[in-house]
Design a protein around this motif. Structure first.
Motif, mmCIF file in Angstrom:
data_model
loop_
_atom_site.group_PDB
_atom_site.id
_atom_site.type_symbol
_atom_site.label_atom_id
_atom_site.label_comp_id
_atom_site.label_asym_id
_atom_site.label_seq_id
_atom_site.Cartn_x
_atom_site.Cartn_y
_atom_site.Cartn_z
ATOM 1 N N ILE A 186 0.827 -1.207 0.000
ATOM 2 C CA ILE A 186 0.000 0.000 0.000
ATOM 3 C C ILE A 186 0.863 1.259 0.000
ATOM 4 C CG2 ILE A 186 -1.648 1.354 1.359
ATOM 5 C CD1 ILE A 186 -2.862 -1.030 -0.141
ATOM 6 N N ALA A 187 2.049 1.166 0.614
ATOM 7 C CA ALA A 187 2.947 2.328 0.696
ATOM 8 C C ALA A 187 3.450 2.758 -0.677
ATOM 9 C CB ALA A 187 4.124 2.012 1.611
ATOM 10 N N ILE A 188 3.514 1.836 -1.629
ATOM 11 C CA ILE A 188 4.016 2.186 -2.964
ATOM 12 C C ILE A 188 2.918 2.158 -4.020
ATOM 13 C CG2 ILE A 188 6.332 1.324 -2.440
ATOM 14 C CD1 ILE A 188 5.637 -1.134 -4.229
ATOM 15 N N SER A 189 1.686 1.832 -3.632
ATOM 16 C CA SER A 189 0.610 1.647 -4.610
ATOM 17 C C SER A 189 0.024 2.972 -5.088
ATOM 18 C CB SER A 189 -0.495 0.779 -4.011
ATOM 19 O OG SER A 189 -1.180 1.478 -2.986
ATOM 20 N N LYS A 190 -0.666 2.883 -6.199
ATOM 21 C CA LYS A 190 -1.440 3.998 -6.735
ATOM 22 C C LYS A 190 -2.802 3.443 -7.116
ATOM 23 C CE LYS A 190 -1.507 7.608 -10.284
ATOM 24 N NZ LYS A 190 -0.777 8.192 -11.454
ATOM 25 N N ASP A 191 -3.850 3.995 -6.555
ATOM 26 C CA ASP A 191 -5.206 3.474 -6.766
ATOM 27 C C ASP A 191 -5.253 1.980 -6.447
ATOM 28 O OD1 ASP A 191 -6.063 5.996 -7.666
ATOM 29 O OD2 ASP A 191 -5.452 5.532 -9.720
ATOM 30 N N SER A 192 -4.531 1.601 -5.378
ATOM 31 C CA SER A 192 -4.483 0.220 -4.882
ATOM 32 C C SER A 192 -3.863 -0.756 -5.882
ATOM 33 C CB SER A 192 -5.884 -0.267 -4.484
ATOM 34 O OG SER A 192 -6.410 0.524 -3.438
ATOM 35 N N HIS A 193 -3.003 -0.269 -6.771
ATOM 36 C CA HIS A 193 -2.318 -1.125 -7.736
ATOM 37 C C HIS A 193 -0.807 -0.876 -7.685
ATOM 38 C CE1 HIS A 193 -6.333 -1.731 -9.353
ATOM 39 N NE2 HIS A 193 -5.866 -2.694 -10.130
ATOM 40 N N VAL A 194 -0.057 -1.919 -8.040
ATOM 41 C CA VAL A 194 1.397 -1.827 -8.168
ATOM 42 C C VAL A 194 1.795 -2.489 -9.477
ATOM 43 C CG1 VAL A 194 1.863 -1.813 -5.683
ATOM 44 C CG2 VAL A 194 1.720 -4.002 -6.891
ATOM 45 N N TYR A 195 2.968 -2.161 -9.956
ATOM 46 C CA TYR A 195 3.507 -2.874 -11.114
ATOM 47 C C TYR A 195 4.178 -4.152 -10.615
ATOM 48 C CZ TYR A 195 2.774 0.703 -14.672
ATOM 49 O OH TYR A 195 2.206 1.579 -15.574
ATOM 50 N N SER A 196 3.792 -5.273 -11.200
ATOM 51 C CA SER A 196 4.341 -6.565 -10.794
ATOM 52 C C SER A 196 4.892 -7.320 -11.994
ATOM 53 C CB SER A 196 3.266 -7.414 -10.103
ATOM 54 O OG SER A 196 2.857 -6.821 -8.891
ATOM 55 N N LYS A 247 7.892 -10.640 -27.503
ATOM 56 C CA LYS A 247 9.087 -11.313 -28.025
ATOM 57 C C LYS A 247 10.117 -11.603 -26.931
ATOM 58 C CE LYS A 247 8.465 -9.276 -32.608
ATOM 59 N NZ LYS A 247 9.066 -8.458 -33.709
ATOM 60 N N GLY A 248 9.613 -12.104 -25.817
ATOM 61 C CA GLY A 248 10.498 -12.531 -24.747
ATOM 62 C C GLY A 248 10.905 -11.459 -23.769
ATOM 63 N N ASN A 249 10.439 -10.225 -23.966
ATOM 64 C CA ASN A 249 10.817 -9.126 -23.072
ATOM 65 C C ASN A 249 9.599 -8.341 -22.595
ATOM 66 O OD1 ASN A 249 13.924 -8.978 -23.032
ATOM 67 N ND2 ASN A 249 13.453 -9.181 -25.220
ATOM 68 N N PRO A 250 8.665 -8.992 -21.927
ATOM 69 C CA PRO A 250 7.460 -8.282 -21.491
ATOM 70 C C PRO A 250 7.755 -7.290 -20.376
ATOM 71 C CG PRO A 250 7.484 -10.495 -20.596
ATOM 72 C CD PRO A 250 8.639 -10.415 -21.552
ATOM 73 N N PRO A 251 7.035 -6.183 -20.355
ATOM 74 C CA PRO A 251 7.198 -5.202 -19.277
ATOM 75 C C PRO A 251 6.397 -5.633 -18.056
ATOM 76 C CG PRO A 251 5.529 -4.450 -20.804
ATOM 77 C CD PRO A 251 6.067 -5.740 -21.371
ATOM 78 N N PRO A 252 6.616 -4.996 -16.907
ATOM 79 C CA PRO A 252 5.769 -5.271 -15.743
ATOM 80 C C PRO A 252 4.360 -4.786 -16.034
ATOM 81 C CG PRO A 252 7.130 -3.350 -15.349
ATOM 82 C CD PRO A 252 7.613 -3.942 -16.634
ATOM 83 N N LYS A 253 3.378 -5.304 -15.298
ATOM 84 C CA LYS A 253 2.001 -4.862 -15.526
ATOM 85 C C LYS A 253 1.314 -4.587 -14.198
ATOM 86 C CE LYS A 253 0.563 -9.682 -16.308
ATOM 87 N NZ LYS A 253 -0.013 -10.594 -17.315
ATOM 88 N N LEU A 254 0.313 -3.725 -14.255
ATOM 89 C CA LEU A 254 -0.404 -3.333 -13.050
ATOM 90 C C LEU A 254 -1.192 -4.508 -12.483
ATOM 91 C CD1 LEU A 254 -1.722 0.209 -14.043
ATOM 92 C CD2 LEU A 254 -0.063 -0.304 -12.241
ATOM 93 N N LEU A 255 -1.096 -4.653 -11.174
ATOM 94 C CA LEU A 255 -1.778 -5.730 -10.472
ATOM 95 C C LEU A 255 -2.320 -5.165 -9.161
ATOM 96 C CD1 LEU A 255 -2.307 -8.847 -10.557
ATOM 97 C CD2 LEU A 255 -0.236 -9.096 -9.175
ATOM 98 N N GLY A 256 -3.498 -5.584 -8.779
ATOM 99 C CA GLY A 256 -4.076 -5.122 -7.531
ATOM 100 C C GLY A 256 -3.206 -5.508 -6.350
ATOM 101 N N ALA A 257 -3.010 -4.579 -5.429
ATOM 102 C CA ALA A 257 -2.153 -4.852 -4.265
ATOM 103 C C ALA A 257 -2.683 -6.016 -3.444
ATOM 104 C CB ALA A 257 -2.046 -3.599 -3.391
ATOM 105 N N LYS A 258 -3.984 -6.278 -3.549
ATOM 106 C CA LYS A 258 -4.574 -7.391 -2.799
ATOM 107 C C LYS A 258 -4.068 -8.729 -3.304
ATOM 108 C CE LYS A 258 -9.060 -9.131 -1.205
ATOM 109 N NZ LYS A 258 -10.535 -8.923 -1.253
ATOM 110 N N LYS A 259 -3.717 -8.800 -4.603
ATOM 111 C CA LYS A 259 -3.261 -10.056 -5.203
ATOM 112 C C LYS A 259 -1.746 -10.142 -5.319
ATOM 113 C CE LYS A 259 -7.429 -10.826 -7.989
ATOM 114 N NZ LYS A 259 -7.957 -11.043 -9.365
ATOM 115 N N ALA A 260 -1.069 -9.024 -5.318
ATOM 116 C CA ALA A 260 0.374 -9.008 -5.532
ATOM 117 C C ALA A 260 1.110 -9.752 -4.424
ATOM 118 C CB ALA A 260 0.883 -7.568 -5.611
ATOM 119 N N SER A 261 2.055 -10.570 -4.800
ATOM 120 C CA SER A 261 2.978 -11.291 -3.905
ATOM 121 C C SER A 261 2.341 -12.429 -3.130
ATOM 122 C CB SER A 261 3.669 -10.330 -2.917
ATOM 123 O OG SER A 261 2.924 -10.144 -1.731
#
Length: 368
Positions: free
Chosen positions: A80-90, A102-116
């Motif tokens: 939550i300390a690093i989230s924005k609108d309850s989302h983080v990049y994961s 092509k094998g190099n995907p970027p991080p994507k937004l994920l709800g902090a409730k599901k992250a980790s």
């Protein structure tokens, strides 16, 4: 641990998840139709271990309720300390993502409730084991640092269990592919099996410390940052090199269980912390890695740590405010580090230093 898996019988269900008998699918004479990449993702998601509480065996009799999704990085204190609108990049790559980028995907937004999250402990043990960490202010005590490491070991053990469950699917899907791809798959499956074996052995040691409450066995270094560090992470891994790419242990001999460290980047007391910890009975390589970090100029440490986290673990979660503010060169470097997992630690030329120059260190200390 037995790492040899028998070939499916002709009347067994095919490991690819089609639901067909092996003789009518990948065990047949003709190559079966390859599943759409999205279908492959769906099948892999179903090949997960049955949830089980990872508490020590001596505590199993007190398990209560179903195994819950535990946060390896605290949701309330850190995400939550690093989230924005309850989302983080994961970093949560699917095969579809890998194909699309092509094998190099970027991080994507994920709800902090599901992250980790991972299904690691029953409700009782998730509360009982980690109460000193979750319900009390963080003071950097040996017990709290051990519990952070214990959760990292448990999470990566579950991830390794998942990887080995995918082994038969990967092998089956490669049956009619070129020999070099089959060789790669076989090597990866073997490496995953060895990693699982090593993590099981280390988990037994950590279980012993938890059971005896021998917190003095835990040691390491704790770095405190002023303000919020933008990358939160929880991981356990066996380092082969220190931060300067100098070899600190050999990983080639699979008959030997390598030394391991646990890494945590988290928020506490309105500050951010980086914890590198290990058990004293397993200290040669970890001490060398810690010394190489402490020998850096203070202004370099935040950027080097940021690079290191992205390199060694997919269980990293980033602040949207920070990531979105990066120039294209910074985003490209982050993506490069993310997709070079398990490669050499970053040299200065590939470090996130220039993108974390405003982050300052308030203290660096040994765990006491």
């Amino acid at each position: 641990m037995n790492t040899i898996k028998r070939k499916p019988g002709r009347n067994d269900k095919c490991p690819c998840g089609s639901g067909k008998k092996f003789k009518h699918c990948h065990g047949g004479i003709h190559e079966p139709q390859k599943p759409h990449i999205g279908q492959a993702d769906n099948r892999l998601s179903k090949l997960t271990p049955k949830p089980q509480c990872l508490a020590p065996s001596s505590m199993k009799h007190k398990c209560q309720g179903k195994v819950i999704d535990s946060h390896s990085v605290s949701r309330s204190g850190s995400l939550i300390a690093i989230s924005k609108d309850s989302h983080v990049y994961s970093i949560k790559h699917s095969m579809l993502d890998l194909e699309k980028h092509k094998g190099n995907p970027p991080p994507k937004l994920l709800g902090a409730k599901k992250a980790s999250t991972f299904p690691g402990f029953c409700k009782h043990h998730d509360k009982f084991i980690f109460s000193n960490l979750e319900d009390k202010p963080f003071t950097g005590s040996r017990q709290q640092c051990f519990l952070l490491g214990y959760r990292s070991i448990s999470r990566d053990l579950y991830a390794a269990q998942c990887a080995t469950r995918h082994a038969a699917y990967r092998k089956t899907m490669s049956i009619n592919l070129p020999e070099e791809i089959q060789t790669y798959i076989n090597r990866r499956n073997h490496a995953d099996a060895i990693k699982l074996r090593d993590l099981e052995r280390h988990k037994e040691k950590y279980d012993g410390v938890l059971e005896t409450k021998n917190w003095e066995e835990c040691t390491g270094i704790l770095v405190e940052f002023e303000g919020t560090f933008p990358i939160q992470c929880s991981a356990a891994y066996s380092p082969s090199q220190d931060i300067n790419n100098i070899e600190i242990q050999k990983l080639g001999d699979t008959s030997i269980t390598p030394e391991i460290v646990t890494i945590n980047s988290f928020s506490a007391n309105r500050k951010s912390c980086f914890l590198l910890s290990w058990l004293k009975s397993n200290s040669s390589a970890p001490e060398k890695l810690a010394n190489s970090i402490m020998s850096l100029d203070k202004e370099r440490i935040p950027g080097v740590i940021g690079s290191y986290l992205l390199l060694i673990s997919e269980n990293c979660h980033m602040s949207p405010d920070w990531y979105d503010s990066l120039p294209s060169s910074g985003k490209n470097l982050a993506i490069r580090l993310i997709n070079d997992l398990y490669s050499k630690p970053p040299a200065r030329s590939v470090s996130m230093e220039s993108y974390m120059s405003d982050i300052k260190i308030s203290s660096i200390s040994m765990i006491s």
